[in-house]
Design an enzyme around this catalytic site. Structure first.
Site, PDB file in Angstrom:
ATOM      1  N   ASP A  83      -4.698  -2.213   0.712  1.00 11.61           N
ATOM      2  CA  ASP A  83      -5.927  -2.883   1.155  1.00 11.61           C
ATOM      3  C   ASP A  83      -5.738  -3.341   2.610  1.00 11.61           C
ATOM      4  O   ASP A  83      -4.726  -3.975   2.936  1.00 11.61           O
ATOM      5  CB  ASP A  83      -6.160  -4.091   0.229  1.00 11.61           C
ATOM      6  N   SER A 226     -16.621 -10.496  -4.510  1.00 10.39           N
ATOM      7  CA  SER A 226     -16.520 -11.461  -5.604  1.00 10.39           C
ATOM      8  C   SER A 226     -17.863 -12.162  -5.773  1.00 10.39           C
ATOM      9  O   SER A 226     -18.594 -12.395  -4.801  1.00 10.39           O
ATOM     10  CB  SER A 226     -15.423 -12.492  -5.317  1.00 10.39           C
TER      11      SER A 226
HETATM   12  P1  13P Z   1     -13.332 -11.140  -2.256  1.00 15.04           P
HETATM   13  O1  13P Z   1     -12.683 -12.185  -1.423  1.00 15.04           O
HETATM   14  O2  13P Z   1     -14.810 -11.310  -2.294  1.00 15.04           O
HETATM   15  O3  13P Z   1     -12.760 -11.057  -3.632  1.00 15.04           O
HETATM   16  O4  13P Z   1     -13.075  -9.731  -1.543  1.00 15.04           O
HETATM   17  C1  13P Z   1     -11.875  -9.038  -1.732  1.00 15.04           C
HETATM   18  C2  13P Z   1     -11.740  -7.884  -0.799  1.00 15.04           C
HETATM   19  O5  13P Z   1     -12.662  -7.420  -0.160  1.00 15.04           O
HETATM   20  C3  13P Z   1     -10.396  -7.297  -0.686  1.00 15.04           C
HETATM   21  O6  13P Z   1     -10.338  -6.286   0.272  1.00 15.04           O
HETATM   22  O1  G3H Z   2      -8.834  -8.653   2.013  1.00 11.92           O
HETATM   23  C1  G3H Z   2      -8.769  -9.598   1.308  1.00 11.92           C
HETATM   24  C2  G3H Z   2      -8.061  -9.657   0.005  1.00 11.92           C
HETATM   25  O2  G3H Z   2      -8.639 -10.688  -0.734  1.00 11.92           O
HETATM   26  C3  G3H Z   2      -6.581  -9.839   0.166  1.00 11.92           C
HETATM   27  O3  G3H Z   2      -6.295 -11.087   0.623  1.00 11.92           O
HETATM   28  O4  G3H Z   2      -4.784 -10.780   2.584  1.00 11.92           O
HETATM   29  O5  G3H Z   2      -4.908 -12.947   1.284  1.00 11.92           O
HETATM   30  O6  G3H Z   2      -3.812 -10.918   0.286  1.00 11.92           O
HETATM   31  P1  G3H Z   2      -4.857 -11.453   1.260  1.00 11.92           P
HETATM   32 ZN    ZN Z   3     -11.529  -6.529   1.975  1.00  7.22          ZN
END
Ligand code: 13P
Ligand code: G3H
Ligand code: ZN
Length: 349
Positions: A83, A226
């Site tokens: 991610d 979310s």
């Molecule tokens: P949220 O913070 O809305 O759960 O989004 C998560 C997200 O986009 C991770 O890449």
């Molecule tokens: O991109 C956002 C996700 O919620 C991951 O969050 O970078 O705090 O692990 P993080």
């Molecule tokens: Zn994201």
């Protein structure tokens, strides 16, 4: 089933007209919660780790936990996704480790804070896509910038500061060859997305629909998705938390997105809220307890409940058995011989 690519999961989702939740993890209990939810609902699933998660858990722990998940749930198609990769090197290291898909978030510079130029974004994303596709690995790009900030990643500010331009989305998809495209339509990472239930002035579903019309064959990705349900906020506050009132992305808007090309939906915050509420409850109600299993077990169950609910709402439930895994080697052949090359079908304006 061995780990599969996100591209395969999303191609299947497009055929079936449903979306696939991509849930963030940092530890074993979160992976267990997702896999049990996938089993319960018979769902294919994407598990994703951010740079922060890789640092927290360490790559080798994460990778081997994912292999354990694939081994324990052979009936579940499971992709392991990076991610918000911030550079070619971050994506390269994830691919070398065994991730089956990566996000190159070139919407921001490598500092993960400053918005990048369009040309910088195209250049780094294409470099990652070429490298990844040669190895059969799928790539998600991002055009436009989300609001908010998570663990140091994000430009901050409102989700409306840098929404996606549909013309740029078309050019970006064509020039980079990404398998999926994250767009900015007003959402933000984290719990504080909207100050009231969002309407079209802050959550730009019309923009999403316009992008899908221009790029009907491109799998769209919704970040910051979310829903921040009130009941999860209330549990935290009931047991000593101090969350300010806030609104997330309503599930019905995500479902409208799924009808309009959204195939991957990123959810992290809702699970964080569920876990924290469950742990706070044990701490307040049973302050004599000190065995971590006494609070991690209900925390894991609370996350499983949220994930299973989202899997049902996104429509992936029931689809785990629809297909068999395409090997990474065969995916690489598909990119090499052109059958998997994403040629966006560009519709007229
Ligand atoms: P949220 O913070 O809305 O759960 O989004 C998560 C997200 O986009 C991770 O890449
Ligand atoms: O991109 C956002 C996700 O919620 C991951 O969050 O970078 O705090 O692990 P993080
Ligand atoms: Zn994201």
């Amino acid at each position: 089933m061995p780990l599969v690519t996100t591209r395969q999961l999303l191609d299947e989702a497009a055929k079936g007209g449903y979306g696939v939740g991509a849930f963030n993890v940092n530890d074993m209990e979160q992976i267990q919660a997702i896999m049990e939810a996938a089993k319960e609902t018979n769902s294919p699933v994407i598990i994703q780790a951010s740079r922060g998660a890789r640092k927290f858990a360490q790559d080798n722990y994460l990778y081997h936990l994912m292999l354990a998940a694939a081994e324990l749930y052979p009936q579940i198609p499971l992709a392991m996704h990076l991610d918000h990769g911030n550079s070619f090197e971050t994506c390269e290291s994830a691919i070398k480790l065994g991730f089956t898909s990566v996000m190159m978030d070139g919407s921001l510079k490598p500092d993960g804070k400053t918005p990048a130029t369009f040309e910088e974004n195209v250049e780094v994303t294409k470099k990652v896509a070429d490298y990844a596709h040669e190895r059969g690995i799928s790539v998600e790009g991002e055009i436009g910038v989300l609001g908010g900030i998570e663990d140091g990643h994000g430009a901050g500010g409102s989700g409306l500061d840098h929404v996606t331009d549909p013309d740029q989305a078309v050019e970006f998809a064509e020039r980079t060859g990404v398998d999926s495209l994250a767009i900015a339509i007003g959402t933000s990472h984290g719990a504080y997305k909207f100050t009231k239930k969002p309407d079209g002035s802050v959550l730009k579903m019309d923009l999403l629909i316009a992008i899908h019309k221009r790029l009907p064959n491109t799998h769209l990705v919704m970040h910051g998705s979310s829903s921040v349900p009130k009941d999860l906020q209330d549990i935290i506050n009931q047991y000593g938390g101090k969350l300010k009132e806030t609104w997330g992305v309503p599930v019905e808007e995500i479902q409208l997105g799924i009808k309009n090309g959204v195939r991957k939906i990123n959810v992290d915050t809702d699970n964080r809220l569920a876990i924290t509420g469950a742990i706070r409850k044990v701490f307040v109600e049973s302050p004599e307890k000190f065995d971590p299993r006494d609070y991690l077990t209900p925390a894991r169950a609370a996350m499983q409940k949220v994930v299973a609910q989202r899997m049902t709402q996104f429509g992936q439930a029931g689809h785990a058995g629809d297909y068999t895994a395409i090997s990474i080697a065969d995916m690489a052949k598909g990119y090499a011989n052109g059958t998997l090359v994403t040629k966006p079908l560009i519709a007229a304006k």
